[in-house]
Write a protein that holds these residues in place. Structure first.
Motif, PDB file in Angstrom:
ATOM      1  N   SER A  63      51.211  41.221  53.501  1.00 38.82           N
ATOM      2  CA  SER A  63      51.050  39.877  54.085  1.00 38.82           C
ATOM      3  C   SER A  63      50.150  38.637  53.336  1.00 38.82           C
ATOM      4  CB  SER A  63      50.297  40.234  55.646  1.00 38.82           C
ATOM      5  OG  SER A  63      49.208  40.825  55.544  1.00 38.82           O
ATOM      6  N   LEU A  64      49.515  39.202  52.319  1.00 38.43           N
ATOM      7  CA  LEU A  64      48.618  38.134  51.477  1.00 38.43           C
ATOM      8  C   LEU A  64      48.747  38.159  50.199  1.00 38.43           C
ATOM      9  CD1 LEU A  64      45.327  39.382  53.264  1.00 38.43           C
ATOM     10  CD2 LEU A  64      46.534  37.683  53.940  1.00 38.43           C
ATOM     11  N   ALA A  65      48.686  36.949  49.642  1.00 32.78           N
ATOM     12  CA  ALA A  65      48.781  36.781  48.228  1.00 32.78           C
ATOM     13  C   ALA A  65      47.500  37.020  47.354  1.00 32.78           C
ATOM     14  CB  ALA A  65      49.255  35.170  47.875  1.00 32.78           C
ATOM     15  N   TYR A  66      47.380  37.598  46.288  1.00 29.93           N
ATOM     16  CA  TYR A  66      45.977  37.632  45.306  1.00 29.93           C
ATOM     17  C   TYR A  66      46.452  37.440  44.104  1.00 29.93           C
ATOM     18  CZ  TYR A  66      47.808  42.402  44.959  1.00 29.93           C
ATOM     19  OH  TYR A  66      48.567  43.390  44.504  1.00 29.93           O
ATOM     20  N   VAL A  67      45.292  36.988  43.294  1.00 28.10           N
ATOM     21  CA  VAL A  67      45.511  36.776  41.909  1.00 28.10           C
ATOM     22  C   VAL A  67      45.486  38.027  41.015  1.00 28.10           C
ATOM     23  CG1 VAL A  67      44.491  35.560  39.939  1.00 28.10           C
ATOM     24  CG2 VAL A  67      44.717  34.258  42.110  1.00 28.10           C
ATOM     25  N   ASP A  68      44.706  38.957  41.205  1.00 24.72           N
ATOM     26  CA  ASP A  68      44.539  40.034  40.371  1.00 24.72           C
ATOM     27  C   ASP A  68      43.949  41.056  41.242  1.00 24.72           C
ATOM     28  OD1 ASP A  68      44.603  41.750  38.091  1.00 24.72           O
ATOM     29  OD2 ASP A  68      43.210  40.448  36.968  1.00 24.72           O
ATOM     30  N   ARG A  69      43.787  42.303  40.643  1.00 28.58           N
ATOM     31  CA  ARG A  69      43.253  43.405  41.334  1.00 28.58           C
ATOM     32  C   ARG A  69      43.174  44.428  40.148  1.00 28.58           C
ATOM     33  NH1 ARG A  69      47.025  47.516  44.774  1.00 28.58           N
ATOM     34  NH2 ARG A  69      48.866  47.756  42.781  1.00 28.58           N
ATOM     35  N   HIS A  70      42.022  45.691  40.264  1.00 28.73           N
ATOM     36  CA  HIS A  70      41.945  46.491  39.699  1.00 28.73           C
ATOM     37  C   HIS A  70      41.682  47.789  40.230  1.00 28.73           C
ATOM     38  CE1 HIS A  70      37.889  44.333  38.648  1.00 28.73           C
ATOM     39  NE2 HIS A  70      37.661  45.809  39.013  1.00 28.73           N
ATOM     40  N   PRO A  71      41.175  48.859  39.803  1.00 28.97           N
ATOM     41  CA  PRO A  71      40.864  50.078  40.655  1.00 28.97           C
ATOM     42  C   PRO A  71      39.218  49.698  40.631  1.00 28.97           C
ATOM     43  CG  PRO A  71      42.350  50.944  38.936  1.00 28.97           C
ATOM     44  CD  PRO A  71      41.956  49.502  38.690  1.00 28.97           C
ATOM     45  N   ALA A  72      38.688  49.989  41.843  1.00 28.21           N
ATOM     46  CA  ALA A  72      37.304  49.848  42.168  1.00 28.21           C
ATOM     47  C   ALA A  72      36.565  51.074  41.619  1.00 28.21           C
ATOM     48  CB  ALA A  72      37.013  50.103  43.769  1.00 28.21           C
ATOM     49  N   ALA A  73      35.390  50.385  41.054  1.00 28.57           N
ATOM     50  CA  ALA A  73      34.378  51.315  40.226  1.00 28.57           C
ATOM     51  C   ALA A  73      33.193  51.002  40.890  1.00 28.57           C
ATOM     52  CB  ALA A  73      34.631  51.247  38.761  1.00 28.57           C
ATOM     53  N   VAL A  74      32.137  51.799  40.398  1.00 25.41           N
ATOM     54  CA  VAL A  74      30.802  51.437  40.626  1.00 25.41           C
ATOM     55  C   VAL A  74      30.272  50.013  40.344  1.00 25.41           C
ATOM     56  CG1 VAL A  74      28.238  52.363  40.517  1.00 25.41           C
ATOM     57  CG2 VAL A  74      30.270  53.973  40.939  1.00 25.41           C
ATOM     58  N   ILE A  75      30.537  49.915  39.210  1.00 21.06           N
ATOM     59  CA  ILE A  75      30.205  48.547  38.614  1.00 21.06           C
ATOM     60  C   ILE A  75      30.581  47.518  39.396  1.00 21.06           C
ATOM     61  CG2 ILE A  75      32.004  48.111  36.934  1.00 21.06           C
ATOM     62  CD1 ILE A  75      30.031  47.192  34.983  1.00 21.06           C
ATOM     63  N   CYS A  76      31.947  47.697  39.976  1.00 23.46           N
ATOM     64  CA  CYS A  76      32.202  46.342  40.991  1.00 23.46           C
ATOM     65  C   CYS A  76      31.343  46.026  42.115  1.00 23.46           C
ATOM     66  CB  CYS A  76      33.702  46.899  41.351  1.00 23.46           C
ATOM     67  SG  CYS A  76      34.923  47.295  40.337  1.00 23.46           S
TER      68      CYS A  76
END
Length: 110
Positions: A63-76
Motif C-alpha cells: 500500500s505504500l511507495a518507498y525509494v529504497d530498502r535493505h536488510p536491517a543490521a545493527v548499524i542501521c
C-alpha cells in the motif's frame, strides 16, 4: 475495510537494536519485533527512514511507495550512520574518514 496507517516517522532512541517501528494506530506503541528491513521513504531532506519486520514490510509493499530498502543490521540503528545508495544499498558510519573513503571509492568507479 480498514486501511494501514503510514509508518510512524517519530524519531525513537537509536541503540543498535533494530526493532520494527510500525504503529498500528496513533498513540499506540510500536510493533517492536526484530526489524528485518530498513526503508528509505523519500530522498527529500530530512529523509524519513523506518525499520520494519517482515509482516509490516509486506503491508508497506502492498500500500505504500518507498525509494529504497535493505536488510536491517545493527548499524542501521546506531546514531551517526548514513544511507549509502548503490546495489545493494546499506548503512555506513559517517565519520569524516568514512566520507573521504566513500568519495574516493565513488571517484575510482567512474
Amino acid at each position: 475495510m480498514a486501511t494501514e496507517p503510514f509508518p510512524d516517522f517519530t524519531p525513537t532512541e537509536r541503540i543498535g537494536d533494530p526493532r520494527c517501528g510500525s504503529c498500528p494506530a496513533p498513540n499506540t506503541p510500536p510493533c517492536a519485533a526484530p526489524a528485518t528491513w530498513h526503508v528509505l521513504w523519500t530522498t527529500a531532506p530530512p529523509a524519513p527512514l523506518s525499520l520494519l519486520c517482515d509482516k509490516h514490510m509486506a503491508q508497506a509493499q502492498r500500500s505504500l511507495a518507498y525509494v529504497d530498502r535493505h536488510p536491517a543490521a545493527v548499524i542501521c540503528d546506531i546514531p551517526g550512520t548514513g544511507w549509502l545508495t548503490g546495489n545493494p544499498s546499506r548503512c555506513v558510519l559517517t565519520t569524516t574518514d568514512d566520507v573521504a573513503q566513500l568519495a574516493a571509492a565513488t571517484e575510482g568507479a567512474r
